[in-house]
Write an enzyme that holds these catalytic residues in place. Structure first.
Site, PDB file in Angstrom:
ATOM      1  CB  THR A   1      20.703 -29.114  77.050  1.00  0.00           C
ATOM      2  OG1 THR A   1      20.257 -28.387  75.913  1.00  0.00           O
ATOM      3  CG2 THR A   1      19.540 -29.274  78.030  1.00  0.00           C
TER       4      THR A   1
ATOM      5  CB  ALA B   1      18.940 -21.513  79.324  1.00  0.00           C
TER       6      ALA B   1
ATOM      7  NE  ARG C   1      15.893 -26.444  78.224  1.00  0.00           N
ATOM      8  CZ  ARG C   1      16.305 -26.274  79.479  1.00  0.00           C
ATOM      9  NH1 ARG C   1      15.463 -26.427  80.485  1.00  0.00           N
ATOM     10  NH2 ARG C   1      17.556 -25.978  79.744  1.00  0.00           N
TER      11      ARG C   1
ATOM     12  CD  GLU D   1      13.794 -20.693  79.696  1.00  0.00           C
ATOM     13  OE1 GLU D   1      13.690 -20.909  78.483  1.00  0.00           O
ATOM     14  OE2 GLU D   1      14.694 -21.188  80.400  1.00  0.00           O
TER      15      GLU D   1
ATOM     16  CG  PHE E   1      15.093 -23.627  74.557  1.00  0.00           C
ATOM     17  CD1 PHE E   1      15.364 -22.593  73.685  1.00  0.00           C
ATOM     18  CD2 PHE E   1      15.848 -24.780  74.447  1.00  0.00           C
ATOM     19  CE1 PHE E   1      16.371 -22.706  72.725  1.00  0.00           C
ATOM     20  CE2 PHE E   1      16.851 -24.909  73.494  1.00  0.00           C
ATOM     21  CZ  PHE E   1      17.107 -23.856  72.637  1.00  0.00           C
TER      22      PHE E   1
END
Length: 800
Positions: A482, A551, A348, A753, A382
């Protein structure tokens, strides 16, 4: 004996008392015009009052059964060494000690690796690989007895060479903890050679400790056969369930994991809680007594993972106007001794190394390095923040080289659209929802950026001790796991015969307001006041195979699953009402706490009671999976993200050039949350994320000594931002005009995030203030975190 009951009917068919009369929801009878707590409205957190009054119950508040035992970990005191001898006799003989657990006492597999790589033992076997690694656990009648006994172990070591940082790991030829990733589009080397200007640089980006208010804790209660119930502060109950089963050598159906709420998580409780759940369950089954484990803050910080710190080597080619022609980057991360989540984290980082900018030709490589430190893990963003700040450093390099305002360089490199071909990311996903230019333009105007920048330049031109800096930075952040299979969720909705509603979903509440938002979704769908919806603890007994609450996907996934469940019941009630009132289903409408059936208005609770008496099923399990996404890691192509969230922040700072001390004078934020489910909660998330991001880049410094001991292991040595560190003027607005073009829950966007990276504006503003020392001719190349010491050293470098 007669087969008749006392009523004269056959036994077993006697009349039962009717269900209780339904409660009137709100005003009932058609008097209400709107429900309380629907979506797109401000609603306080469902536990807010309990939080501030101390009535909210956390794992450590659960009443302990008689005979509860307490476990404590014995940690290694070497960074890398063979265990020559492990003498635990003094530990076993200590007052109150019931027993000791080591790797030999694990009935299943001595591993809690979340990726199944079998590289993260519960207890070290034969060798320790970081200072603070668990070697054994002592179980005693009290926590104090266990804690004291754990320090009596005598362990003989044979020291081995150790490596602590990612650059040293690369230099020493240390292995990767997980396969690396390369993102490539075009021919970066050739484009770089053709570029009129080229710059190479290295950027050290520090890690970060989660420092949640509630530390790690697990409380296990043994059941019959293989059963065990674990109460824990974890973001991923299903993974904890699987890890406990793995360690005990039993099926997952024997393990139940419960989570009512967490006192903060930020990613630190996604995988790191596995260890504590496993130890508590192992001890509970061994001694057939309830067992709790709660480490001290020092041991918590030493034994659990943090945000990955990176060393980024970059090169950029560009033209006279600052337009980027090519970018190459190598991202080396301190991953620690095991893989944990370092694979997807370093992936990421590359996914976000472009931030909001188009790179015509690009080559990016990750280097997930093994080091003799605690295995780093998930943290808000992340890996994304490390990639974004590298992109901003590249923009900053170009701006100082060309004598341009960094905001102008940003604008010239924004993603374009399909018509100009400037909308393809390094991982070959097209950016189809780009609102970064509009966000930035609106903030530039509302924050009065141009006038304030001129004022900053005029101030610094006087050459005083206090220098000022200002920066406006954007963020583009991809939303979805992901790992595609994590993009699913389940929910369970019951409607009881009195009209009250029970809601359970697979997400976990860590203070972010997830439960409140999901309840609002159900309230809106069924058109009842949110007060009549009770959200119960997350448990693997009700919703299986859940994904981590991470996420930024909690509301997206669980909101949609709960909506699916509510719609199933609503359809049944609609069909029943149409049949019962002899009308078409199109004539049945749910309105505020009532149901309009043809020309008649029936209170919601009355309809539910009628449906129950007619044996209509009033429970449903909902499910959702994110559409459109796919990712092929082998070819490094795909659409890993369902959509992007955008934002921008403008920050102004003042620094003392004699000491390096600084303060944030003002921050203005405009952030995109689509059509917000709950604007007041989302605004709070933006504010908190910004402060946490600012802390990562300013005050929060992790430091290991040369022996591999983490020295910043408590709030006394590790400094998170205080209330006094917030910007003196702090303006936060949501982009009210935004609406997610994808079919997300009520067209909202994730908020957990993305705003974290808005803190980069403070870092860039500090750099701008430092650059004034050399008349903005040189990029200061501050490393992160920009502590006062680093700021002062950067000033002195420019003065040389």
């Amino acid at each position: 004996m007669s087969d008749l009951g006392t009523s004269g009917e056959p036994a077993g068919t006697e009349q039962r008392r009717d269900p209780p009369a339904p409660r009137q929801l709100a005003r009932g009878g058609g008097g209400a015009t709107a429900i309380r707590g629907g979506v797109h409205t401000d609603l306080h957190h469902d536990s807010a009052i309990k939080h501030v009054t101390g009535r909210a119950e956390y794992c450590d508040d659960i009443v302990e059964p008689v005979g509860t035992l307490h476990a404590y970990l014995g940690l290694s005191t070497r960074a890398h060494a063979k265990i020559i001898d492990l003498d635990l006799s003094a530990v076993r003989a200590a007052p109150g000690v019931v027993g000791v657990l080591t790797a030999d006492d694990v009935p299943g597999v001595n591993d809690v690796s979340p990726t199944g790589r079998d590289d993260e033992p519960v207890f070290a076997e034969g060798k320790v690989e970081f200072w603070g690694q668990p070697v054994f656990a002592v179980v005693a009648e009290s926590r104090d007895a266990a804690r004291r006994a754990a320090r009596l172990a005598e362990i003989a070591y044979e020291d081995l060479p150790h490596v602590l940082d990612p650059q040293s790991a690369r230099d020493a030829g240390m292995p990767y903890v997980t396969p690396p990733l390369t993102l490539k589009r075009g021919e970066a080397a050739e484009a770089m050679a053709r570029a009129k200007h080229r710059i190479k640089g290295r950027f050290n980006v520090g890690g970060q400790d989660h420092l949640y208010l509630e530390g790690h804790i697990a409380f296990a209660m043994p059941g019959e056969d293989d059963d065990v119930i674990v109460h824990s502060s974890t973001q991923h109950p299903t993974e904890a369930q699987h890890m406990v089963a793995h360690v005990l050598g039993v099926a997952s159906n024997a393990v139940t994991v419960n989570v009512r709420r967490m006192g903060g998580g930020f990613g630190g409780k996604e995988t790191q809680m596995n260890l504590f759940c496993a130890v508590a369950a192992l001890a509970a089954k061994r001694w057939n007594r309830a067992v709790k484990i709660r480490p001290d803050r020092d041991d918590d910080m030493s034994a659990t993972g943090k945000r990955h710190d990176f060393v980024v080597d970059y090169e950029v080619g560009f033209d006279d106007e600052g337009r980027i022609a090519a970018v190459t980057g190598d991202f080396a991360a301190r991953c620690g001794f095991s893989s944990d989540l370092s694979g997807p984290v370093t992936d990421r980082a590359l996914f976000h190394a472009d931030n909001a900018y188009y790179y015509p030709d690009v080559l990016l490589n990750s280097h997930p390095m093994k080091t003799n430190t605690v295995s780093n893990t998930a943290f808000r963003g992340f890996g994304g923040p490390q990639g974004v700040i590298a992109a901003e450093r590249i923009i900053e390099e170009i701006a100082y080289h060309r004598g341009l305002d960094s905001l102008e360089v940003r604008k010239r490199n924004f993603y374009g659209d399909a018509e100009d071909g400037r909308n393809v990311t390094p991982y070959h996903q097209r950016v189809e929802d780009n609102i970064a230019p509009r966000i930035v333009a609106e903030l530039e105007e509302s924050a009065d950026y141009q006038a304030r920048r001129r004022a900053v330049l005029d101030w610094n031109a006087k050459g005083g001790i206090v220098r000022k800096g200002i920066a406006l930075t954007p963020v583009k952040f991809g939303i979805s796991f992901t790992a595609t299979w994590y993009n699913q969720a389940g929910a369970l909705v019951h409607i009881y015969s009195d009209g009250s509603i029970h809601l359970n979903h697979g997400g976990t509440e860590m203070g972010q307001g997830l439960n409140t938002k999901v309840a609002q979704v159900v309230a809106e769908e069924l058109q009842v006041d949110v007060d009549h919806i009770k959200i119960t603890r997350t448990t693997t007994e009700k919703v299986p195979n859940t994904s981590a609450t991470a996420a930024s996907s909690g509301s997206d996934l669980n909101g949609m699953a709960a909506l699916d469940a509510a719609r199933q019941i609503k359809e049944r009630l609609t069909a029943f009402a149409a049949e019962r009132w002899q009308t078409d289903k199109s004539q049945v409408r749910f309105i505020a706490n009532n149901v309009r059936i043809g020309g008649e208005t029936v209170p919601f609770a009355d309809l539910v009671r009628e449906a129950y008496m007619a044996r209509i099923h009033l429970s449903a399990a909902g499910f959702y999976k994110t559409p459109k996404i796919h990712w092929d890691r082998a070819s490094c192509k795909g659409r890993p993200f369902y959509y992007y969230a955008y934002g921008a922040a403008c920050s102004e700072v003042s620094i003392d050039t004699l000491t390096g001390e600084y303060r944030v004078e003002r921050t203005d934020i405009l952030h995109d949350v689509g059509r917000s489910l709950n604007p007041i909660i989302d605004k709070g998330q933006v504010e908190g994320a910004f402060i946490q991001g600012m802390g990562w880049l300013t005050t929060e410094e992790l430091w290991w000594d040369d022996k591999g001991r983490l020295r910043t292991h408590a709030p006394s040595t590790y400094k998170i931002p205080l209330a006094s560190d917030r910007p003196r003027i702090f303006n936060v607005e949501l982009a009210s005009w935004s609406e997610n073009r994808e079919r997300t829950i009520k067209r909202s966007k994730a908020v957990g995030e993305p705003p974290f990276m808005l803190g980069i504006s403070v870092f860039e503003a500090l750099s701008h203030a430092v650059a004034s020392i050399a008349d903005y001719q040189t990029c200061p190349r501050l490393d992160a975190p920009a502590t006062p010491e680093r700021v002062l050293m950067a000033i002195e470098r420019l003065r040389e």
